[in-house]
Design a protein around this motif. Structure first.
Motif, mmCIF file in Angstrom:
data_model
loop_
_atom_site.group_PDB
_atom_site.id
_atom_site.type_symbol
_atom_site.label_atom_id
_atom_site.label_comp_id
_atom_site.label_asym_id
_atom_site.label_seq_id
_atom_site.Cartn_x
_atom_site.Cartn_y
_atom_site.Cartn_z
ATOM 1 N N ASN A 65 0.816 -1.215 0.000
ATOM 2 C CA ASN A 65 0.000 0.000 0.000
ATOM 3 C C ASN A 65 0.849 1.264 0.000
ATOM 4 O OD1 ASN A 65 -3.076 -0.593 0.295
ATOM 5 N ND2 ASN A 65 -2.073 -2.119 1.562
ATOM 6 N N TYR A 69 0.743 4.514 -2.524
ATOM 7 C CA TYR A 69 0.564 5.839 -1.914
ATOM 8 C C TYR A 69 1.701 6.778 -2.306
ATOM 9 C CZ TYR A 69 0.745 9.422 1.729
ATOM 10 O OH TYR A 69 0.834 10.623 2.398
ATOM 11 N N ARG A 73 1.493 9.960 -4.817
ATOM 12 C CA ARG A 73 1.834 11.247 -4.202
ATOM 13 C C ARG A 73 2.949 11.939 -4.987
ATOM 14 N NH1 ARG A 73 1.492 13.177 1.489
ATOM 15 N NH2 ARG A 73 3.043 14.827 1.740
ATOM 16 N N SER A 127 -5.273 3.509 -1.564
ATOM 17 C CA SER A 127 -3.972 4.139 -1.339
ATOM 18 C C SER A 127 -3.636 5.157 -2.425
ATOM 19 C CB SER A 127 -2.873 3.078 -1.292
ATOM 20 O OG SER A 127 -3.107 2.159 -0.251
ATOM 21 N N ALA A 130 -5.441 8.439 -1.747
ATOM 22 C CA ALA A 130 -4.856 8.966 -0.509
ATOM 23 C C ALA A 130 -3.559 9.709 -0.814
ATOM 24 C CB ALA A 130 -4.587 7.829 0.478
ATOM 25 N N GLY A 131 -2.789 9.176 -1.770
ATOM 26 C CA GLY A 131 -1.570 9.865 -2.173
ATOM 27 C C GLY A 131 -1.871 11.100 -3.008
ATOM 28 N N PHE A 140 -1.737 8.377 7.076
ATOM 29 C CA PHE A 140 -1.873 7.236 6.166
ATOM 30 C C PHE A 140 -1.241 5.986 6.764
ATOM 31 C CE2 PHE A 140 -0.144 4.472 2.880
ATOM 32 C CZ PHE A 140 -1.285 4.200 2.143
ATOM 33 N N THR A 144 -3.634 2.942 8.005
ATOM 34 C CA THR A 144 -3.459 1.781 7.135
ATOM 35 C C THR A 144 -2.963 0.597 7.956
ATOM 36 O OG1 THR A 144 -2.990 3.129 5.181
ATOM 37 C CG2 THR A 144 -2.215 0.863 5.136
#
Length: 201
Positions: A65, A69, A73, A127, A130-131, A140, A144
């Motif tokens: 994950n 992420y 990101r 994920s 989220a990034g 995170f 997670t």
């Protein structure tokens, strides 16, 4: 397939479990619903420490994950959205999926990260948004880890405590694993077909 996973777990020990769970979270060739119960069986039979089995499953899940992420990101929303629009359907991800996940994360944040780990098909994909929306790393990683620990522990303890019934379970676990994989493949093909249909419309 059960024999292959069992062989990896037996030969590789907890590093093998970690590697399988890492790969499962990159692109799920073998679901965690198969890997971690078998690790629990191995622990119950004294072939592996129960604590190490749990550790390996949790760390492997986190690494998979974290990969998505940190990648999303680093790439950023402006660059990744056109790629998802063009190629996402081949990875069972659409722009609508991403927007929904982003809205869920923006609204519920840590709760969505934790409970998302318990939902098939959502565990890894969450994920990526989220990034993209740059949820703080400590948030995170923490949530997670919490959600992954609950799911991994449930599967591992299920295998551990059902060890006495292994002879009975082994007979239906193999076909069940194929049903799970067939469901994943079917969902993937349906997603590609439905995405193509929406585009034509």
């Amino acid at each position: 397939m059960i024999e292959w996973v069992t062989g990896v777990v037996a030969a590789g020990g907890w590093p093998g479990v970690m590697a399988l769970m890492f790969l499962e979270n990159l692109f799920p060739p073998i679901p965690s619903e198969v890997i971690m119960p078998l690790a629990g069986f191995a622990a119950a039979r004294g072939e592996m420490s129960l604590g190490l089995a749990l550790f390996a499953g949790i760390v492997g899940t986190l690494l998979g994950n974290v990969f998505w992420y940190e990648l999303s990101r680093a790439i950023g929303a402006d660059r990744i959205r056109p790629l998802v629009g063009r190629y996402g359907r081949w990875f069972a991800v659409s722009e609508d999926d991403m927007r929904k996940a982003e809205r869920t994360l923006e609204k519920y944040g840590p709760v969505a990260l934790s409970f998302g780990r318990l939902l098939p098909g959502i565990r890894t994909i969450i994920s990526i948004p989220a990034g993209l929306i740059r949820i703080p790393r400590h948030v995170f990683y923490l949530y997670t880890a919490l959600g992954s620990t609950v799911w991994t522990a449930f599967l591992t303890f299920a295998g551990y405590f059902l060890e006495d019934q292994y002879d009975q379970i082994e007979g239906w676990l193999e076909p069940l694993s194929y049903v799970v994989i067939a469901g994943i493949i079917g969902t993937y093909l349906w997603h590609i077909w439905s995405t193509r249909g929406r585009r034509k419309g």
